[in-house]
Motif scaffolding. Structure first.
Motif, PDB file in Angstrom:
ATOM      1  N   VAL A 142       0.825  -1.213   0.000  1.00 27.48           N
ATOM      2  CA  VAL A 142       0.000   0.000   0.000  1.00 27.48           C
ATOM      3  C   VAL A 142       0.859   1.262   0.000  1.00 27.48           C
ATOM      4  O   VAL A 142       0.739   2.114  -0.886  1.00 27.48           O
ATOM      5  CB  VAL A 142      -0.964   0.003   1.208  1.00 27.48           C
ATOM      6  CG1 VAL A 142      -1.758   1.309   1.248  1.00 27.48           C
ATOM      7  CG2 VAL A 142      -1.911  -1.190   1.143  1.00 27.48           C
ATOM      8  N   PHE A 143       1.753   1.386   0.998  1.00 26.56           N
ATOM      9  CA  PHE A 143       2.521   2.639   1.136  1.00 26.56           C
ATOM     10  C   PHE A 143       3.677   2.751   0.144  1.00 26.56           C
ATOM     11  O   PHE A 143       3.948   3.835  -0.369  1.00 26.56           O
ATOM     12  CB  PHE A 143       3.036   2.780   2.577  1.00 26.56           C
ATOM     13  CG  PHE A 143       1.980   3.160   3.566  1.00 26.56           C
ATOM     14  CD1 PHE A 143       1.548   4.481   3.678  1.00 26.56           C
ATOM     15  CD2 PHE A 143       1.377   2.209   4.367  1.00 26.56           C
ATOM     16  CE1 PHE A 143       0.556   4.829   4.585  1.00 26.56           C
ATOM     17  CE2 PHE A 143       0.381   2.551   5.271  1.00 26.56           C
ATOM     18  CZ  PHE A 143      -0.030   3.872   5.381  1.00 26.56           C
ATOM     19  N   CYS A 144       4.342   1.651  -0.115  1.00 26.89           N
ATOM     20  CA  CYS A 144       5.501   1.704  -1.023  1.00 26.89           C
ATOM     21  C   CYS A 144       5.145   1.350  -2.464  1.00 26.89           C
ATOM     22  O   CYS A 144       5.968   1.531  -3.362  1.00 26.89           O
ATOM     23  CB  CYS A 144       6.610   0.786  -0.518  1.00 26.89           C
ATOM     24  SG  CYS A 144       7.290   1.284   1.067  1.00 26.89           S
ATOM     25  N   GLY A 145       3.956   0.824  -2.675  1.00 30.99           N
ATOM     26  CA  GLY A 145       3.510   0.518  -4.030  1.00 30.99           C
ATOM     27  C   GLY A 145       4.294  -0.583  -4.712  1.00 30.99           C
ATOM     28  O   GLY A 145       4.397  -0.615  -5.955  1.00 30.99           O
ATOM     29  N   ILE A 146       4.851  -1.513  -3.948  1.00 29.11           N
ATOM     30  CA  ILE A 146       5.607  -2.629  -4.526  1.00 29.11           C
ATOM     31  C   ILE A 146       4.632  -3.747  -4.868  1.00 29.11           C
ATOM     32  O   ILE A 146       3.848  -4.185  -4.025  1.00 29.11           O
ATOM     33  CB  ILE A 146       6.681  -3.128  -3.545  1.00 29.11           C
ATOM     34  CG1 ILE A 146       7.640  -1.989  -3.188  1.00 29.11           C
ATOM     35  CG2 ILE A 146       7.454  -4.304  -4.148  1.00 29.11           C
ATOM     36  CD1 ILE A 146       8.669  -2.370  -2.131  1.00 29.11           C
ATOM     37  N   SER A 147       4.670  -4.207  -6.082  1.00 30.40           N
ATOM     38  CA  SER A 147       3.734  -5.242  -6.519  1.00 30.40           C
ATOM     39  C   SER A 147       4.124  -6.605  -5.945  1.00 30.40           C
ATOM     40  O   SER A 147       5.277  -6.834  -5.576  1.00 30.40           O
ATOM     41  CB  SER A 147       3.720  -5.324  -8.049  1.00 30.40           C
ATOM     42  OG  SER A 147       5.002  -5.655  -8.549  1.00 30.40           O
ATOM     43  N   GLY A 148       3.158  -7.513  -5.901  1.00 30.69           N
ATOM     44  CA  GLY A 148       3.414  -8.874  -5.467  1.00 30.69           C
ATOM     45  C   GLY A 148       3.175  -9.131  -3.997  1.00 30.69           C
ATOM     46  O   GLY A 148       3.467 -10.233  -3.513  1.00 30.69           O
ATOM     47  N   TRP A 149       2.637  -8.146  -3.271  1.00 29.26           N
ATOM     48  CA  TRP A 149       2.442  -8.331  -1.841  1.00 29.26           C
ATOM     49  C   TRP A 149       0.974  -8.459  -1.457  1.00 29.26           C
ATOM     50  O   TRP A 149       0.625  -8.428  -0.276  1.00 29.26           O
ATOM     51  CB  TRP A 149       3.102  -7.197  -1.058  1.00 29.26           C
ATOM     52  CG  TRP A 149       4.586  -7.308  -1.135  1.00 29.26           C
ATOM     53  CD1 TRP A 149       5.407  -6.648  -1.993  1.00 29.26           C
ATOM     54  CD2 TRP A 149       5.420  -8.177  -0.377  1.00 29.26           C
ATOM     55  NE1 TRP A 149       6.712  -7.035  -1.814  1.00 29.26           N
ATOM     56  CE2 TRP A 149       6.749  -7.977  -0.820  1.00 29.26           C
ATOM     57  CE3 TRP A 149       5.186  -9.103   0.648  1.00 29.26           C
ATOM     58  CZ2 TRP A 149       7.829  -8.674  -0.289  1.00 29.26           C
ATOM     59  CZ3 TRP A 149       6.270  -9.792   1.179  1.00 29.26           C
ATOM     60  CH2 TRP A 149       7.569  -9.572   0.714  1.00 29.26           C
ATOM     61  N   SER A 150       0.097  -8.597  -2.435  1.00 23.89           N
ATOM     62  CA  SER A 150      -1.304  -8.884  -2.127  1.00 23.89           C
ATOM     63  C   SER A 150      -1.413 -10.360  -1.728  1.00 23.89           C
ATOM     64  O   SER A 150      -0.684 -11.210  -2.229  1.00 23.89           O
ATOM     65  CB  SER A 150      -2.191  -8.601  -3.343  1.00 23.89           C
ATOM     66  OG  SER A 150      -1.784  -9.386  -4.450  1.00 23.89           O
ATOM     67  N   ILE A 151      -2.313 -10.665  -0.816  1.00 22.58           N
ATOM     68  CA  ILE A 151      -2.439 -12.012  -0.261  1.00 22.58           C
ATOM     69  C   ILE A 151      -3.727 -12.658  -0.762  1.00 22.58           C
ATOM     70  O   ILE A 151      -4.803 -12.056  -0.673  1.00 22.58           O
ATOM     71  CB  ILE A 151      -2.457 -11.970   1.279  1.00 22.58           C
ATOM     72  CG1 ILE A 151      -1.257 -11.179   1.808  1.00 22.58           C
ATOM     73  CG2 ILE A 151      -2.455 -13.383   1.858  1.00 22.58           C
ATOM     74  CD1 ILE A 151       0.073 -11.779   1.479  1.00 22.58           C
ATOM     75  N   PRO A 152      -3.653 -13.897  -1.319  1.00 29.35           N
ATOM     76  CA  PRO A 152      -4.878 -14.590  -1.743  1.00 29.35           C
ATOM     77  C   PRO A 152      -5.815 -14.812  -0.561  1.00 29.35           C
ATOM     78  O   PRO A 152      -5.354 -14.967   0.589  1.00 29.35           O
ATOM     79  CB  PRO A 152      -4.348 -15.925  -2.296  1.00 29.35           C
ATOM     80  CG  PRO A 152      -2.901 -15.705  -2.582  1.00 29.35           C
ATOM     81  CD  PRO A 152      -2.436 -14.683  -1.589  1.00 29.35           C
ATOM     82  N   LEU A 153      -7.107 -14.846  -0.837  1.00 32.00           N
ATOM     83  CA  LEU A 153      -8.108 -15.026   0.218  1.00 32.00           C
ATOM     84  C   LEU A 153      -7.861 -16.305   1.013  1.00 32.00           C
ATOM     85  O   LEU A 153      -7.972 -16.320   2.242  1.00 32.00           O
ATOM     86  CB  LEU A 153      -9.512 -15.048  -0.383  1.00 32.00           C
ATOM     87  CG  LEU A 153     -10.668 -15.275   0.611  1.00 32.00           C
ATOM     88  CD1 LEU A 153     -10.689 -14.180   1.665  1.00 32.00           C
ATOM     89  CD2 LEU A 153     -11.998 -15.353  -0.128  1.00 32.00           C
ATOM     90  N   ILE A 154      -7.494 -17.389   0.331  1.00 27.18           N
ATOM     91  CA  ILE A 154      -7.283 -18.663   1.019  1.00 27.18           C
ATOM     92  C   ILE A 154      -6.144 -18.554   2.026  1.00 27.18           C
ATOM     93  O   ILE A 154      -6.161 -19.187   3.084  1.00 27.18           O
ATOM     94  CB  ILE A 154      -7.017 -19.798  -0.006  1.00 27.18           C
ATOM     95  CG1 ILE A 154      -6.967 -21.157   0.719  1.00 27.18           C
ATOM     96  CG2 ILE A 154      -5.708 -19.550  -0.769  1.00 27.18           C
ATOM     97  CD1 ILE A 154      -6.848 -22.335  -0.227  1.00 27.18           C
ATOM     98  N   ALA A 155      -5.133 -17.726   1.720  1.00 27.22           N
ATOM     99  CA  ALA A 155      -4.010 -17.553   2.645  1.00 27.22           C
ATOM    100  C   ALA A 155      -4.444 -16.793   3.897  1.00 27.22           C
ATOM    101  O   ALA A 155      -3.991 -17.090   5.008  1.00 27.22           O
ATOM    102  CB  ALA A 155      -2.858 -16.834   1.953  1.00 27.22           C
TER     103      ALA A 155
END
Length: 360
Positions: A319-332
């Motif tokens: 969110v703050f740094c805007g680095i991609s790839g750090w969204s978490i799947p719902l199952i996780a």
């Protein structure tokens, strides 16, 4: 009058005990939050300064082995060294630095050194490598350490492992499989599955460390024990693990050169100082919370880092740094919450919390 006074004294004692217990829970929960920020700041530091060159498109001629394993060990060494400095500064401020030095050559001090050698060079490095390879989905995997610690405690020290604890372990294992399934999906980043497997090594090491350190901290001041742990971890990473990885890479001097560049990279060291502080506070509050609300419940509260870790990484990095790839799947996310419940079941009967509230 005497009966009334005694009743008032008992009621006051119960109120104080209840407040002390609740404060212990809050402190143990805060240690989990700090662990989440430690993970986020550590990862952020490994994207700044010289790290951006090492992990960028121009890898400075570094081999895949060096990028994956040696740099992970360097990151762990820098963080643990910063954490050790914070711990020793705190011990100095509290007037306990002399006690720290005296305890090094005692039986509980040596036990803490042994625990740190397991949890530092092995588990901390595996954790950092897993974070770099698979992202924050490895954090709930490493939260298996209480479950592993319960099994190892049974094997090594003949500690109790009843049906409730085995149920909690089963819940944790199911949750870990749910998280692991996200690493082999089409949306997973490259190397995620290997990263998750390496995270299991971290969980195993921390589980063993917990068994060993429990003996050491029962005999010495927990703040001194933490200082011994962090100092040993930082030093052993620098003088043991890094040279070994350097030899495996075919150049012993390479690891030393990379470590010197990492320590002198100002933009990155700002965040490593922050991650080291958060790591120290997390460990310190974990021990303090355990002493106030009990080791079992304290362990369960600290185990909520399986949720706070991915959450803090998502907030800070995504969110703050805007680095991609750090969204978490719902199952996780679901599995992380399930892991927290499994850890609570291992540590204690959840119904005991309701009974305690009824007694109050």
């Amino acid at each position: 009058m005497s009966t009334v006074a005694n009743a008032s004294a008992i009621a006051a004692k119960k109120k104080l005990s209840s407040q002390f217990f609740r404060k212990g829970i809050a402190i143990a929960l805060f240690s989990a939050v700090m662990y989440g920020f430690y993970s986020a700041f550590l990862t952020l530091g490994m994207t700044k300064g010289v790290w951006a060159d090492w992990y960028g498109e121009n890898t400075s001629g570094l081999s895949p082995f060096v990028i994956t394993f040696v740099l992970g060990a360097v990151g762990s060494a820098v963080n643990d060294t910063c954490s050790a400095i914070w711990a020793m500064l705190y011990a100095g401020v509290k007037g306990k630095f002399g006690d720290f030095l005296r305890c090094l050559n005692t039986t509980p001090g040596r036990v803490m050194i042994l625990a740190a050698l397991i949890g530092g060079p092995v588990s901390s490095t595996a954790y950092v490598i897993g974070l770099q390879m698979a992202g924050s989905i490895v954090i709930p995997i490493t939260a298996l350490c209480p479950a592993i610690g319960a099994v190892l405690g049974r094997v090594l020290f003949k500690q109790e492992l009843n049906k409730r604890m085995m149920l909690g372990i089963a819940i944790c294992v199911i949750a870990s499989f749910m998280i692991g399934s996200t690493s082999i999906s089409g949306d997973a980043q490259e190397g995620a599955f290997l990263g998750v497997c390496i995270a299991f090594i971290a969980a195993l090491g921390w589980g063993f460390e917990g068994c060993v350190a429990g003996y050491g901290t029962s005999m010495i001041d927990s703040e001194i024990g933490i200082t011994i742990r962090q100092a040993t971890s930082g030093i052993s990473n620098l003088i043991i693990l890094l040279p070994i990885f350097g030899m495996m890479a075919g150049n012993v001097g390479l690891s030393t050169n990379l470590a010197l560049k990492a320590f002198t990279s100002g933009p990155a060291m700002i965040w490593f100082a922050a991650s080291g502080l958060c790591a120290f506070v997390s460990y310190m509050f974990w021990y303090r919370g355990n002493s106030m609300c009990g080791a079992a419940l304290g362990m369960a509260c600290n185990g909520t880092f399986s949720f706070w870790g991915p959450f803090c990484c998502w907030i800070v990095l995504g969110v703050f740094c805007g680095i991609s790839g750090w969204s978490i799947p719902l199952i996780a996310w679901v599995a992380a919450v399930l892991m927290v419940f499994g850890i609570l079941v291992i540590a204690m009967n959840p119904l005991d919390l309701l009974r305690k509230k009824e007694e109050e």
